[in-house]
Design a protein around this motif. Structure first.
Motif, mmCIF file in Angstrom:
data_model
loop_
_atom_site.group_PDB
_atom_site.id
_atom_site.type_symbol
_atom_site.label_atom_id
_atom_site.label_comp_id
_atom_site.label_asym_id
_atom_site.label_seq_id
_atom_site.Cartn_x
_atom_site.Cartn_y
_atom_site.Cartn_z
ATOM 1 N N THR A 1 -16.867 -84.866 15.406
ATOM 2 C CA THR A 1 -16.149 -84.374 16.448
ATOM 3 C C THR A 1 -16.994 -83.639 17.417
ATOM 4 N N PRO A 2 -16.061 -83.277 18.631
ATOM 5 C CA PRO A 2 -16.994 -82.192 19.528
ATOM 6 C C PRO A 2 -16.983 -80.913 18.478
ATOM 7 N N GLY A 3 -17.988 -80.209 18.657
ATOM 8 C CA GLY A 3 -18.058 -78.989 17.890
ATOM 9 C C GLY A 3 -19.459 -78.328 18.172
ATOM 10 N N PHE B 1 -24.530 -77.302 20.286
ATOM 11 C CA PHE B 1 -23.171 -77.824 20.729
ATOM 12 C C PHE B 1 -23.343 -79.470 21.017
ATOM 13 N N GLY B 2 -22.353 -80.241 20.411
ATOM 14 C CA GLY B 2 -22.395 -81.591 20.671
ATOM 15 C C GLY B 2 -21.206 -82.259 20.766
ATOM 16 N N GLY B 3 -20.954 -83.369 21.695
ATOM 17 C CA GLY B 3 -19.626 -84.105 21.850
ATOM 18 C C GLY B 3 -19.713 -85.053 20.748
ATOM 19 N N ARG B 4 -18.608 -85.817 20.615
ATOM 20 C CA ARG B 4 -18.050 -86.837 19.694
ATOM 21 C C ARG B 4 -19.241 -87.830 19.633
ATOM 22 N N HIS C 1 -12.257 -67.321 12.363
ATOM 23 C CA HIS C 1 -11.121 -67.315 13.085
ATOM 24 C C HIS C 1 -10.901 -67.317 14.719
ATOM 25 N N LYS C 2 -12.148 -67.015 15.200
ATOM 26 C CA LYS C 2 -12.277 -66.832 16.535
ATOM 27 C C LYS C 2 -13.241 -67.855 17.229
ATOM 28 N N TRP C 3 -14.075 -68.536 16.491
ATOM 29 C CA TRP C 3 -15.139 -69.354 17.108
ATOM 30 C C TRP C 3 -14.484 -70.780 17.431
ATOM 31 N N ASN C 4 -14.047 -70.946 18.371
ATOM 32 C CA ASN C 4 -13.626 -72.356 19.067
ATOM 33 C C ASN C 4 -14.052 -72.425 20.407
ATOM 34 N N PHE C 5 -13.870 -73.669 20.998
ATOM 35 C CA PHE C 5 -14.261 -73.866 22.187
ATOM 36 C C PHE C 5 -13.583 -72.964 23.331
ATOM 37 N N GLU C 6 -12.297 -72.680 23.199
ATOM 38 C CA GLU C 6 -11.645 -71.678 24.056
ATOM 39 C C GLU C 6 -12.211 -70.326 24.118
ATOM 40 N N ILE D 1 -17.979 -77.411 28.134
ATOM 41 C CA ILE D 1 -16.805 -77.335 27.224
ATOM 42 C C ILE D 1 -15.877 -78.390 27.716
ATOM 43 N N ASP D 2 -15.455 -78.193 28.888
ATOM 44 C CA ASP D 2 -14.293 -79.187 29.539
ATOM 45 C C ASP D 2 -14.831 -80.372 29.442
ATOM 46 N N LEU D 3 -16.175 -80.691 29.369
ATOM 47 C CA LEU D 3 -16.656 -82.099 29.237
ATOM 48 C C LEU D 3 -16.723 -82.429 27.753
#
Length: 290
Positions: free
Chosen positions: A228-230, A132-135, A43-48, A86-88
């Motif tokens: 997707t980014p993740g 971590f990786g971008g789309r 429930h908690k693990w996201n980019f924010e 993460i902003d990137l």
């Protein structure tokens, strides 16, 4: 003509005994869909959240540039604060990835968010690794230096995973003194004229969604693409097979140091030689073009 790939078996949940007997003992990949649903991380693990708890951490970044003699074994290409990275990721596609980073060691609060699964594997508690990786960013196909059994958990988005068993190595153009295949092979759209051995390779594929876990047995080749980014987390256990323990020791204590020495001594000609040998050895072994 695409690669010959079969969907990896999936289960919603599984007992310790069934997982160990049906997958670990048989060295067979599987996706467990609901293993993490009782974790806080689910429930908690996201980019924010990662920005909030680890935003000030300076993290190593890798991109998809070819291996260079100037780089040491697994040397990072750049560094950035986690919050900026993460902003990137959220703003545009990027090739920059975080690879095999022990963020949990740097940010101990993350340890409270996941459980160590009781699946019959003796997991190494000091090594929860994050990726971590971008789309559309890709992880070169490789197998792990330590031949670990890997539990690979994905969060925030979707990720395509292509696996090949160790017995498929003869068809994958393995680079000698390395853990990778030829880097100019596009595993999404392979050139079978240039790399005909790939037509013989039989692999496995799955798309991981948030909270799902992929079991990768020891020595399995894996190619990853972030749809997707993740980000993902890997927990690992030492190889069960004595022969793979020996291979792991060789890779860690001899092979990587020999490769670094040869890069310093021979420069780019060493990298070029290894790439040529990947084709020559593969085709000679299979009797292609001989």
């Amino acid at each position: 003509m695409p690669l010959d790939l079969t969907e990896i078996e999936r289960v919603a949940s599984i007992s310790r005994e069934d997982f160990y007997n049906n997958y670990v003992k048989k060295q067979k990949p599987v996706v467990i869909e609901k293993l993490t649903e009782d974790w806080p991380a689910y429930h908690k693990w996201n980019f924010e959240y990662m920005k909030n708890v680890a935003g000030n951490q300076v993290v190593p970044l890798y991109d998809d540039r070819p291996v260079s003699h100037k780089d040491k074994f697994n040397q990072a290409h750049a560094e950035m604060k986690m919050s900026e990275y993460i902003d990137l990721l959220e703003s545009k596609p990027t090739n920059y990835r975080i690879f095999l980073y022990n963020l949990v060691k740097q940010v101990p609060v993350l340890r409270e968010d996941f459980k160590w699964p009781d699946l019959g594997l003796s997991l190494i508690k000091q090594m929860p690794m994050l990726f971590f990786g971008g789309r559309d960013s890709k992880v070169f196909i490789h197998y792990d230096i330590d031949y670990s059994n890997i539990l690979h958990f994905h969060f925030h988005g979707t990720k395509r995973c292509v696996l090949f068993a160790p017995d498929q190595t003869p068809y994958l153009y393995k680079v000698p003194h390395a853990l990778i295949s030829r880097e100019d092979i596009d595993y999404d759209n392979p050139d079978f004229e240039k790399f005909p051995a790939l037509k013989k390779a039989k692999g496995l594929v799955t798309t991981l969604k948030h909270g799902e876990m992929l079991y990768m047995p020891e020595g399995y080749w894996h190619y990853m693409k972030y749809l997707t980014p993740g980000f993902s987390m890997s927990l690992r256990a030492l190889p069960r097979e004595i022969v793979n323990l020996g291979k792991a020791a060789y890779n860690i204590f001899i092979m990587r140091h020999f490769d670094n020495l040869m890069r310093k001594w021979k420069g780019q000609s060493w990298i070029d030689y290894k790439n040529e040998q990947a084709i020559e050895r593969t085709h000679k072994q299979l009797g292609i073009g001989v």
